[in-house]
Write a protein that holds these residues in place. Structure first.
Motif, PDB file in Angstrom:
ATOM      1  N   SER A  82       0.842  -1.192   0.000  1.00  0.00           N
ATOM      2  CA  SER A  82       0.000   0.000   0.000  1.00  0.00           C
ATOM      3  C   SER A  82       0.880   1.246   0.000  1.00  0.00           C
ATOM      4  N   THR A  83       0.454   2.272   0.734  1.00  0.00           N
ATOM      5  CA  THR A  83       1.131   3.571   0.673  1.00  0.00           C
ATOM      6  C   THR A  83       1.836   3.961   1.964  1.00  0.00           C
ATOM      7  N   GLY A  84       1.753   3.104   2.989  1.00  0.00           N
ATOM      8  CA  GLY A  84       2.351   3.458   4.271  1.00  0.00           C
ATOM      9  C   GLY A  84       1.417   4.215   5.195  1.00  0.00           C
ATOM     10  N   ARG A  85       0.209   4.489   4.737  1.00  0.00           N
ATOM     11  CA  ARG A  85      -0.772   5.155   5.586  1.00  0.00           C
ATOM     12  C   ARG A  85      -1.682   4.121   6.224  1.00  0.00           C
ATOM     13  N   LEU A  86      -1.961   4.279   7.519  1.00  0.00           N
ATOM     14  CA  LEU A  86      -2.871   3.407   8.257  1.00  0.00           C
ATOM     15  C   LEU A  86      -4.064   4.241   8.691  1.00  0.00           C
ATOM     16  N   HIS A  87      -5.255   3.747   8.411  1.00  0.00           N
ATOM     17  CA  HIS A  87      -6.468   4.476   8.778  1.00  0.00           C
ATOM     18  C   HIS A  87      -7.251   3.682   9.816  1.00  0.00           C
ATOM     19  N   ILE A  88      -7.476   4.287  10.982  1.00  0.00           N
ATOM     20  CA  ILE A  88      -8.263   3.661  12.046  1.00  0.00           C
ATOM     21  C   ILE A  88      -9.737   3.941  11.774  1.00  0.00           C
ATOM     22  N   THR A  89     -10.561   2.906  11.802  1.00  0.00           N
ATOM     23  CA  THR A  89     -11.985   3.069  11.518  1.00  0.00           C
ATOM     24  C   THR A  89     -12.792   3.180  12.812  1.00  0.00           C
ATOM     25  N   THR A  90     -14.059   3.528  12.668  1.00  0.00           N
ATOM     26  CA  THR A  90     -14.950   3.610  13.826  1.00  0.00           C
ATOM     27  C   THR A  90     -15.356   2.233  14.338  1.00  0.00           C
ATOM     28  N   ARG A 359      -4.748  -0.323  22.073  1.00  0.00           N
ATOM     29  CA  ARG A 359      -6.074  -0.533  21.485  1.00  0.00           C
ATOM     30  C   ARG A 359      -6.466   0.683  20.650  1.00  0.00           C
ATOM     31  N   PHE A 360      -7.017   0.387  19.479  1.00  0.00           N
ATOM     32  CA  PHE A 360      -7.596   1.436  18.657  1.00  0.00           C
ATOM     33  C   PHE A 360      -9.003   1.710  19.171  1.00  0.00           C
ATOM     34  N   SER A 361      -9.402   2.966  19.131  1.00  0.00           N
ATOM     35  CA  SER A 361     -10.672   3.343  19.751  1.00  0.00           C
ATOM     36  C   SER A 361     -11.761   3.552  18.716  1.00  0.00           C
ATOM     37  N   LEU A 362     -12.992   3.600  19.208  1.00  0.00           N
ATOM     38  CA  LEU A 362     -14.157   3.818  18.354  1.00  0.00           C
ATOM     39  C   LEU A 362     -14.170   5.220  17.765  1.00  0.00           C
ATOM     40  N   ARG A 363     -13.404   6.124  18.361  1.00  0.00           N
ATOM     41  CA  ARG A 363     -13.312   7.491  17.848  1.00  0.00           C
ATOM     42  C   ARG A 363     -12.018   7.688  17.060  1.00  0.00           C
ATOM     43  N   GLN A 364     -11.475   6.589  16.551  1.00  0.00           N
ATOM     44  CA  GLN A 364     -10.344   6.609  15.619  1.00  0.00           C
ATOM     45  C   GLN A 364      -9.054   7.095  16.273  1.00  0.00           C
ATOM     46  N   GLY A 397     -13.154  18.710  20.011  1.00  0.00           N
ATOM     47  CA  GLY A 397     -12.186  18.933  18.938  1.00  0.00           C
ATOM     48  C   GLY A 397     -11.605  17.673  18.349  1.00  0.00           C
ATOM     49  N   ASP A 398     -12.044  16.529  18.832  1.00  0.00           N
ATOM     50  CA  ASP A 398     -11.585  15.225  18.341  1.00  0.00           C
ATOM     51  C   ASP A 398     -12.685  14.700  17.414  1.00  0.00           C
ATOM     52  N   ILE A 399     -12.719  15.217  16.199  1.00  0.00           N
ATOM     53  CA  ILE A 399     -13.842  14.974  15.288  1.00  0.00           C
ATOM     54  C   ILE A 399     -13.707  13.627  14.581  1.00  0.00           C
ATOM     55  N   THR A 400     -14.793  12.885  14.548  1.00  0.00           N
ATOM     56  CA  THR A 400     -14.846  11.612  13.829  1.00  0.00           C
ATOM     57  C   THR A 400     -15.308  11.866  12.401  1.00  0.00           C
ATOM     58  N   ALA A 401     -14.599  11.276  11.438  1.00  0.00           N
ATOM     59  CA  ALA A 401     -14.997  11.438  10.030  1.00  0.00           C
ATOM     60  C   ALA A 401     -14.645  10.186   9.253  1.00  0.00           C
ATOM     61  N   THR A 440     -20.017  15.971  20.988  1.00  0.00           N
ATOM     62  CA  THR A 440     -19.251  15.283  19.953  1.00  0.00           C
ATOM     63  C   THR A 440     -19.654  15.828  18.590  1.00  0.00           C
ATOM     64  N   ILE A 441     -18.674  15.843  17.675  1.00  0.00           N
ATOM     65  CA  ILE A 441     -18.933  16.229  16.286  1.00  0.00           C
ATOM     66  C   ILE A 441     -18.526  15.064  15.409  1.00  0.00           C
ATOM     67  N   LYS A 442     -19.449  14.604  14.563  1.00  0.00           N
ATOM     68  CA  LYS A 442     -19.179  13.466  13.691  1.00  0.00           C
ATOM     69  C   LYS A 442     -19.645  13.786  12.272  1.00  0.00           C
TER      70      LYS A 442
END
Length: 696
Positions: A82-90, A359-364, A397-401, A440-442
């Protein structure tokens, strides 16, 4: 590409990967239909991207737990494929992008060297089982839910009951009554309880987000821990048999429970009881118990120069564990994206100076666990080197997207671009909110709610808006959602649609009014006191499209004018219409049933034979242009079309033949009998099909 055949010790995993390689080759040769192949690869975590010719890979990480070795392995795979980027999901997974389809078998094989799977990360399966990232350390938890989430994951992985359902199925375990895993918006949600000294769970049933959010119903106030696996299996069996398979937008469990009614649904679950693979399931929790291990290395003593920054970080991003003397560290990961260079150093840090787990969290985000309080200066120093000490973990300020139009086929407007801008506005203009955890802002790029926008206090959904012959990116503003705890929550109201470029001004208007008029109320109480219409009027000036400028036609994070481009979604729900493909699959199911029987897995063998019966019947019904919306309907309709008309003769009705599965325990004798009857049935339908084609 051949090396994985000998390097993977688990023959089941090896067979899975070899089968994927074989199916890719058949697909390339035009021997497997595109739609059917899509269904197969989705169930192996391989998901089409917005960009043609490359795939997103979803790596399944139960309850977000990762060791140093696993994180290093994921990094290696990301760099190589891949590209070396890791994306944490919800859902506490990791996604990597821009992967060649042909390389996915070897990628999967690499991951399995450290017990990391892709299996059932996408598709019409049981998705990753999530849990509160604080499970096991939560000061409010009655007990650690991690071993129960893990046991359920292990039980359901590759389980025939949930391989080809009508739609995806999501489960979550909260660590306490605060319900931080959001049980109320899952197909099954578990909240730990202790009643008279016995451990168990309050269980919520049939929740979901998407375009039609639905609050879960109460299944039970208390189910003992040794009943959660049999209960889940029974529910999955009913969903597999009665769930919608044609109308994708009506195929989630929430619609089935609503259609049947809770009582009738539970009656059907009770009917399955005799056929379950187990009546009780004792879960071994020993691997999650015991003293916290001593780190490999002692953390060096560190003198902090900027003590004010250190104290601010501790206040914002560090929280106490239930274990005395230990704390956890929250790492705010912007948009859930981080890169392998930093991930490797983080993996080394937890291996040497913590307990080799994060642990990865539900808020990424990322949570480091079991950190000795006296080691915090050292961890602050090391995390600062990685730029992992940004304040605001789990705050407004920890926005989920979700990824939105960056990579997703279904994205309508940018979610990541607007998230970056809103975080900038909060940091620079509203510093008083830096530690606010009450709002929260999502943000989601479309109605499917992967960013969970419709359960947040403030949510934004990507849309488009027409202005003459031009189309501009837009946002629907949603307000009033939130988690109330103990299985209760609220979904947001759709207040107004505005051009996307005005999203920051909408946020300013909402927060300014909140400060001026809340009078000490929480945001939700303030929203309720004012009412939806009040906020519509407040934001109405921003919805005016008669005064759009050139900038309004450029989406956040983009340089070019907006183009509405929606591809074919792959969230689930692939419809298969080819008769030949279904007959081929029915034959496969009987072969797999025989293999399971040889392995003495009676319950698996029986369910695979059941799937063979249904797939075979569906194939012939499709050839007759009959509707095949769900398994129960297929079974009834086959009797009407083929048995009662004497087109095919059986010793009983098809319904009586197939539904033996409900009235027999999963014994060796019944498994053998059921498979043999499946083979006889298959011979009959193949003979019929051959004659039918000859007379066509």
């Amino acid at each position: 590409m051949q090396s994985f055949r000998t390097e993977i010790e688990d023959p089941i995993v090896q067979k899975d990967i070899i089968d994927l390689e074989r199916k890719i080759a058949l697909f390339r040769d035009g021997k497997i239909d595109d739609e059917r192949f899509r269904s197969l690869r989705l169930a192996r975590g391989i998901y089409g991207q917005r960009q043609e010719g490359v795939q997103m890979i979803r790596i399944k990480l139960p309850y977000g737990k990762v060791t140093s070795e696993q994180l290093h392995r994921i990094c290696k795979v990301s760099d190589e494929y891949s590209t070396g980027r890791l994306h944490i999901t919800t859902r506490q997974d990791i996604q990597i992008h821009y992967v060649s389809l042909d390389r996915t078998p070897e990628l999967w094989a690499e991951l399995e060297k450290d017990d990391v799977t892709l299996r059932e990360a996408c598709g019409n399966t049981v998705r990753n089982i999530t849990a509160s990232e604080t499970a096991g350390i939560d000061v409010d938890e009655p007990f650690d839910v991690s071993p129960y989430a893990h046991a359920l994951f292990q039980f359901l992985l590759r389980n025939p009951v949930c391989q080809e359902m009508g739609r995806k199925f999501k489960m979550a375990f909260s660590s306490s009554d605060k319900d931080t895993a959001l049980s109320y918006l899952h197909d099954l949600g578990f909240i730990p309880k202790v009643v008279n000294g016995e451990k168990g769970f309050k269980v919520m049933l049939g929740g979901g987000l998407g375009s039609q959010p639905h609050h879960a119903e109460l299944l039970s106030e208390f189910i003992p821990v040794n009943q959660i696996i049999p209960t889940t299996e029974g529910i999955l069996r009913v969903f597999d048999r009665h769930g919608e398979r044609t109308k994708r937008l009506k195929a989630r469990l929430k619609f089935l429970v609503k259609e049947l009614g809770r009582d009738e649904f539970l009656r059907l679950v009770e009917e399955e009881k005799k056929a379950l693979s187990c009546q009780t399931f004792e879960i071994d929790t020993s691997a999650f118990e015991g003293a916290i291990p001593v780190p490999l290395l002692a953390a060096p003593k560190v003198v902090i120069e900027d003590t004010a920054a250190f104290e601010a970080w501790k206040k914002s991003n560090v929280f106490a564990q239930k274990q005395a003397g230990y704390v956890a560290i929250g790492i705010k990961v912007a948009l859930g994206d981080f890169y392998t260079d930093k991930a490797r150093l983080l993996a080394d840090l937890i291996k040497n100076y913590a307990t080799n787990e994060l642990r990865f969290s539900l808020r990424q985000n990322i949570v480091l666990r079991h950190i000795k309080e006296e080691d915090l200066p050292f961890f602050y120093q090391e995390l600062a080197k990685l730029d992992f000490v940004t304040l605001g973990y789990d705050t407004i300020g920890d926005i989920t997207a979700c990824p939105g139009t960056d990579t997703c086929n279904l994205g309508i407007a940018s979610s990541t671009g607007i998230a970056v801008e809103l975080e900038r506005v909060l940091a620079t203009e509203y510093p008083q909110y830096s530690n606010n955890q009450g709002i929260t802002i999502k943000i989601s790029g479309c109605m499917n709610a992967c960013g969970q926008h419709n359960m947040a206090e403030i949510g934004f959904q990507g849309m488009s808006i027409n202005s003459g012959k031009l189309v501009a990116p837009a946002l629907q503003v949603l307000l009033g959602g939130g988690n109330l705890g103990n299985g209760q929550g609220r979904f947001s109201d759709k207040v107004i649609k505005i051009p996307s470029r005005r999203g920051p001004e909408a946020l300013r208007s909402i927060l300014n009014d909140f400060e001026a008029n809340a009078n000490g109320l929480s945001f939700l109480n303030y929203y309720d006191a004012k009412g939806e219409k009040y906020f519509f009027e407040l934001l109405k000036p921003l919805s005016d499209i008669t005064n759009l400028t050139e900038a309004d036609f450029v989406d956040w994070g983009n340089a070019d004018n907006y183009v509405k481009a929606i591809g074919v979604g792959e969230c689930a729900g692939v419809v298969i219409d080819l008769v030949a493909t279904l007959i081929f699959e029915a034959k496969d199911k009987l072969t797999f049933a025989k293999e399971a029987f040889d392995d003495k897995k009676w319950s698996d063998a029986i369910y695979l034979a059941y799937a063979g019966f249904v797939n075979g019947a569906k194939a012939l019904l499709l050839a007759e242009n009959e509707k095949t919306n769900h398994h129960a309907g297929i079974i009834d309709l086959f009797d009407t079309v083929f048995i009662e008309s004497k087109k095919i003769e059986l010793d009983s009705s098809f319904k009586d033949l197939v539904y033996q599965i409900k009235s027999n325990e999963p014994s060796e004798a019944f498994a053998l009998k059921y498979i043999q009857e499946g083979v006889v049935f298959f011979d009959k339908i193949e003979t019929y099909r051959a004659k039918d084609l000859a007379n066509a």
